[in-house]
Scaffold this active site. Structure first.
Site, PDB file in Angstrom:
ATOM      1  CE  LYS A  45      -3.845   2.007   2.530  1.00 32.20           C
ATOM      2  NZ  LYS A  45      -4.655   1.887   3.733  1.00 32.20           N
ATOM      3  CB  ILE A 134      -3.576 -25.679  14.425  1.00 32.23           C
ATOM      4  CG1 ILE A 134      -2.628 -25.332  15.580  1.00 32.23           C
ATOM      5  CG2 ILE A 134      -4.361 -26.939  14.738  1.00 32.23           C
ATOM      6  CD1 ILE A 134      -3.311 -25.105  16.916  1.00 32.23           C
ATOM      7  N   GLY A 185       5.289  -8.205  21.552  1.00 33.21           N
ATOM      8  CA  GLY A 185       4.725  -8.350  20.201  1.00 33.21           C
ATOM      9  C   GLY A 185       3.618  -9.387  20.124  1.00 33.21           C
ATOM     10  CD  GLU A 188      -2.288  -6.518  16.320  1.00 29.69           C
ATOM     11  OE1 GLU A 188      -1.818  -5.430  15.948  1.00 29.69           O
ATOM     12  OE2 GLU A 188      -1.978  -7.603  15.813  1.00 29.69           O
ATOM     13  CE  LYS A 203      -7.938 -16.510  14.928  1.00 31.40           C
ATOM     14  NZ  LYS A 203      -6.937 -16.270  15.983  1.00 31.40           N
ATOM     15  N   GLY A 301       2.116 -15.320  13.874  1.00 28.67           N
ATOM     16  CA  GLY A 301       3.537 -15.149  13.558  1.00 28.67           C
ATOM     17  C   GLY A 301       3.774 -15.409  12.081  1.00 28.67           C
TER      18      GLY A 301
HETATM   19  N1  NAP Z   1       0.178 -11.603  11.891  1.00 33.50           N
HETATM   20  C1  NAP Z   1      -0.260 -12.829  12.160  1.00 33.50           C
HETATM   21  O1  NAP Z   1       0.359 -13.594  12.900  1.00 33.50           O
HETATM   22  C2  NAP Z   1      -1.530 -13.313  11.533  1.00 33.50           C
HETATM   23  C3  NAP Z   1      -2.003 -14.605  11.848  1.00 33.50           C
HETATM   24  C4  NAP Z   1      -3.161 -15.098  11.211  1.00 33.50           C
HETATM   25  C5  NAP Z   1      -3.829 -14.282  10.328  1.00 33.50           C
HETATM   26  N2  NAP Z   1      -3.372 -13.015  10.067  1.00 33.50           N
HETATM   27  C6  NAP Z   1      -4.113 -12.205   9.112  1.00 33.50           C
HETATM   28  O2  NAP Z   1      -3.282 -11.986   7.972  1.00 33.50           O
HETATM   29  C7  NAP Z   1      -3.559 -10.696   7.409  1.00 33.50           C
HETATM   30  C8  NAP Z   1      -2.251  -9.907   7.320  1.00 33.50           C
HETATM   31  O3  NAP Z   1      -1.761  -9.728   8.636  1.00 33.50           O
HETATM   32  P1  NAP Z   1      -0.299  -9.130   8.900  1.00 33.50           P
HETATM   33  O4  NAP Z   1      -0.046  -9.324  10.356  1.00 33.50           O
HETATM   34  O5  NAP Z   1       0.659  -9.662   7.923  1.00 33.50           O
HETATM   35  O6  NAP Z   1      -0.538  -7.574   8.602  1.00 33.50           O
HETATM   36  P2  NAP Z   1       0.549  -6.414   8.561  1.00 33.50           P
HETATM   37  O7  NAP Z   1       1.842  -6.882   9.122  1.00 33.50           O
HETATM   38  O8  NAP Z   1      -0.086  -5.215   9.161  1.00 33.50           O
HETATM   39  O9  NAP Z   1       0.769  -6.160   6.991  1.00 33.50           O
HETATM   40  C9  NAP Z   1      -0.273  -5.753   6.174  1.00 33.50           C
HETATM   41  C10 NAP Z   1       0.231  -5.607   4.764  1.00 33.50           C
HETATM   42  O10 NAP Z   1      -0.885  -5.328   3.939  1.00 33.50           O
HETATM   43  C11 NAP Z   1      -0.537  -4.267   3.069  1.00 33.50           C
HETATM   44  N3  NAP Z   1      -1.752  -3.582   2.609  1.00 33.50           N
HETATM   45  C12 NAP Z   1      -2.709  -2.957   3.335  1.00 33.50           C
HETATM   46  N4  NAP Z   1      -3.671  -2.489   2.529  1.00 33.50           N
HETATM   47  C13 NAP Z   1      -3.318  -2.811   1.266  1.00 33.50           C
HETATM   48  C14 NAP Z   1      -3.892  -2.592  -0.004  1.00 33.50           C
HETATM   49  N5  NAP Z   1      -5.040  -1.946  -0.133  1.00 33.50           N
HETATM   50  N6  NAP Z   1      -3.234  -3.068  -1.090  1.00 33.50           N
HETATM   51  C15 NAP Z   1      -2.057  -3.724  -0.973  1.00 33.50           C
HETATM   52  N7  NAP Z   1      -1.465  -3.976   0.218  1.00 33.50           N
HETATM   53  C16 NAP Z   1      -2.091  -3.502   1.312  1.00 33.50           C
HETATM   54  C17 NAP Z   1       0.375  -3.395   3.877  1.00 33.50           C
HETATM   55  O11 NAP Z   1       1.094  -2.559   3.009  1.00 33.50           O
HETATM   56  P3  NAP Z   1       2.267  -1.597   3.527  1.00 33.50           P
HETATM   57  O12 NAP Z   1       3.427  -2.537   3.765  1.00 33.50           O
HETATM   58  O13 NAP Z   1       2.513  -0.695   2.390  1.00 33.50           O
HETATM   59  O14 NAP Z   1       1.773  -0.947   4.768  1.00 33.50           O
HETATM   60  C18 NAP Z   1       1.227  -4.462   4.562  1.00 33.50           C
HETATM   61  O15 NAP Z   1       2.275  -4.889   3.733  1.00 33.50           O
HETATM   62  C19 NAP Z   1      -4.615 -10.062   8.297  1.00 33.50           C
HETATM   63  O16 NAP Z   1      -5.874 -10.324   7.758  1.00 33.50           O
HETATM   64  C20 NAP Z   1      -4.476 -10.827   9.614  1.00 33.50           C
HETATM   65  O17 NAP Z   1      -5.687 -10.874  10.352  1.00 33.50           O
HETATM   66  C21 NAP Z   1      -2.247 -12.523  10.646  1.00 33.50           C
END
Ligand code: NAP
Length: 423
Positions: A45, A134, A185, A188, A203, A301
């Site tokens: 983004k 899992i 970490g 949030e 979930k 993670g």
């Molecule tokens: N983190 C976990 O452990 C975890 C576990 C299970 C599920 N999830 C799910 O996985 C998803 C991603 O989580 P995350 O932790 O990886 O998020 P994150 O670290 O906040 O990263 C989000 C990414 O999405 C990009 N983004 C946001 N809006 C966008 C758009 N309109 N077009 C293109 N890219 C866009 C951001 O771009 P920029 O880099 O430019 O900001 C960033 O690279 C979420 O739905 C979350 O609920 C996460």
């Protein structure tokens, strides 16, 4: 890892989002080129953000990836649920094969996402959306496609589990343990989704489609969290040889439908969930013939979640799609679940709220003038807990299930207004 045949070129992946999950997946694919995937295009983004890869690897219009027919598979791992739904539904309308990790988006839009797959022939997989690494969705969907499930329960949120574990280990208060979780970490900056159990509710809603054949509106599912938990509650559990855990529970009903809720629960030492500590998740599946299965693993993670995304990519390459075997094709909603009475530990409930909840058959209680710690253990209707969820949260009340459940003894549910008038 499964190897592509030597004549096959690597499968070209379009990656939308390069945060925690996107980078986790990218790193796994870089370390294991023999898996046969290449990240051909990456959309993010923010054009000014510093990246761990050369700037020319990134682009800023995710729709361009959707429109690129040379991409075999798409991965959507962004942090914006509305935009994720727009992108994923658009891709499915084009008949594309997509992997997502976005539980809030899938839980909110599952009926439309299933309909789009059926109408346009695309495929959506989302193993990473429930308990990270899992493999619960695919197991329930495929392995248990025909076998009736008696119950699915589990700890679906690592952040709140981390806070509860630290409170017990350190005899600390909620605010202290939460601050530590945030510093590590594991939580949030805005902890509401995790601590108020909205995240595990998403979930549970997703699992309900596969385990119970039920497409639920997330707002119809009770979620109570731990924002009001205190050291006294942790002590109460410990004195009884129990631990407090936030437990999601799905119970398919014999005539169709299911009861689904997520609340804190007093967990006994003989439950497999008792030993699930810190940021770990745990899932218990009890099937009619297979009996009880239990998984413990990392629910979040970059690498654990990336691992689940990779598993979905491999599955897509093999032509897999969810069977949704328990979901009726034509009549998506099963019968509404009957109300139940849950036995609960209720701490710091104002008198009028306690009356409104209709706490009955109180087996234990403590309240004395001048004491700040007062509690009661008794039965409450599930419907009443749902109805007064916001009042419980706002009033500082902490509620935990004991695990005992019984059918409703027929009598009208009390109203808060009536209870207030009577007080
Ligand atoms: N983190 C976990 O452990 C975890 C576990 C299970 C599920 N999830 C799910 O996985 C998803 C991603 O989580 P995350 O932790 O990886 O998020 P994150 O670290 O906040 O990263 C989000 C990414 O999405 C990009 N983004 C946001 N809006 C966008 C758009 N309109 N077009 C293109 N890219 C866009 C951001 O771009 P920029 O880099 O430019 O900001 C960033 O690279 C979420 O739905 C979350 O609920 C996460």
């Amino acid at each position: 890892m499964s190897k592509p045949s030597p004549t096959n070129a690597p499968t070209r992946v379009g990656l939308i989002g390069f945060g925690c999950v996107g980078q986790g997946l990218y790193d796994i694919l870089q370390r294991h080129p023999e898996a046969g995937f290449t990240v051909a295009r990456i959309a993010v983004k923010n054009p000014t953000k510093l990246r761990p890869l050369p700037a020319e690897r990134f682009e800023f219009h995710a729709d361009d990836l959707l429109n690129d027919p040379t991409l075999d598979l798409l991965v959507e791992v962004i942090d914006d649920a509305d935009e994720a739904f727009r992108l994923v539904s658009q891709a499915l309308r084009q008949g594309r094969r997509v992997v997502t990790a976005n539980k809030a988006m899938v839980a909110r839009h599952l009926p439309e996402l299933i309909a789009l797959q059926r109408a346009f022939g695309g495929v959506l997989l989302y193993e990473a959306a429930v308990c990270g690494s899992i493999p619960v969705i695919r197991t329930i969907d495929s392995y248990f496609a025909q076998e009736p499930l008696v119950q699915v329960s589990g700890i679906f949120n690592g952040s709140s589990n981390y806070v509860l574990t630290r409170m017990r280990e350190d005899h600390s208060d909620y605010a202290e343990a939460l601050a530590e979780a945030q510093a590590q970490g594991f939580a949030e900056t805005d902890p509401t989704l995790d601590m108020a159990a909205f995240d595990p509710r998403s979930k549970a809603v997703i699992l309900a489609a596969h385990a119970c054949g039920l497409l639920l509106d997330p707002d119809d599912v009770l979620n109570l969290g731990i924002e009001n938990v205190s050291a006294a509650d942790i002590r109460y559990a410990a004195e009884r040889g129990q631990k407090l855990k936030v437990v999601a529970s799905l119970q398919p009903l014999p005539g169709g439908g299911a009861t689904v809720y997520v609340t804190p629960q007093l967990v006994d030492a003989d439950s497999p969930l008792y030993a699930v500590e810190r940021e770990f998740n745990g899932v218990v599946v009890e099937a009619e013939f297979a009996g009880q299965h239990f998984w413990r693993g990392r629910g979040a993670g970059g690498h654990p979640t990336g691992s689940a995304v990779l598993a979905d990519l491999v599955a897509l390459r093999h032509g897999f799609r969810y069977a949704y075997a328990k979901l009726p094709l034509e009549a998506p909603q099963a019968a509404e679940a009957p109300d139940l009475e849950l036995e609960v530990y209720l701490r710091s409930a104002p008198a009028e709220l306690r009356r409104a909840l209709g706490l009955t058959d109180v087996s234990e209680q403590l309240s004395a003038p001048g004491f700040t710690y007062d509690y009661a253990v008794g039965y409450v209707r599930l419907g009443q807990l749902h109805r007064y969820r916001d009042a419980l949260r706002a009033g500082g009340t902490f509620v935990a299930r004991t695990g005992r459940v019984r059918p409703v003894v027929a009598q009208p549910a009390p109203q808060l207004e009536t209870a207030l008038a009577a007080s």
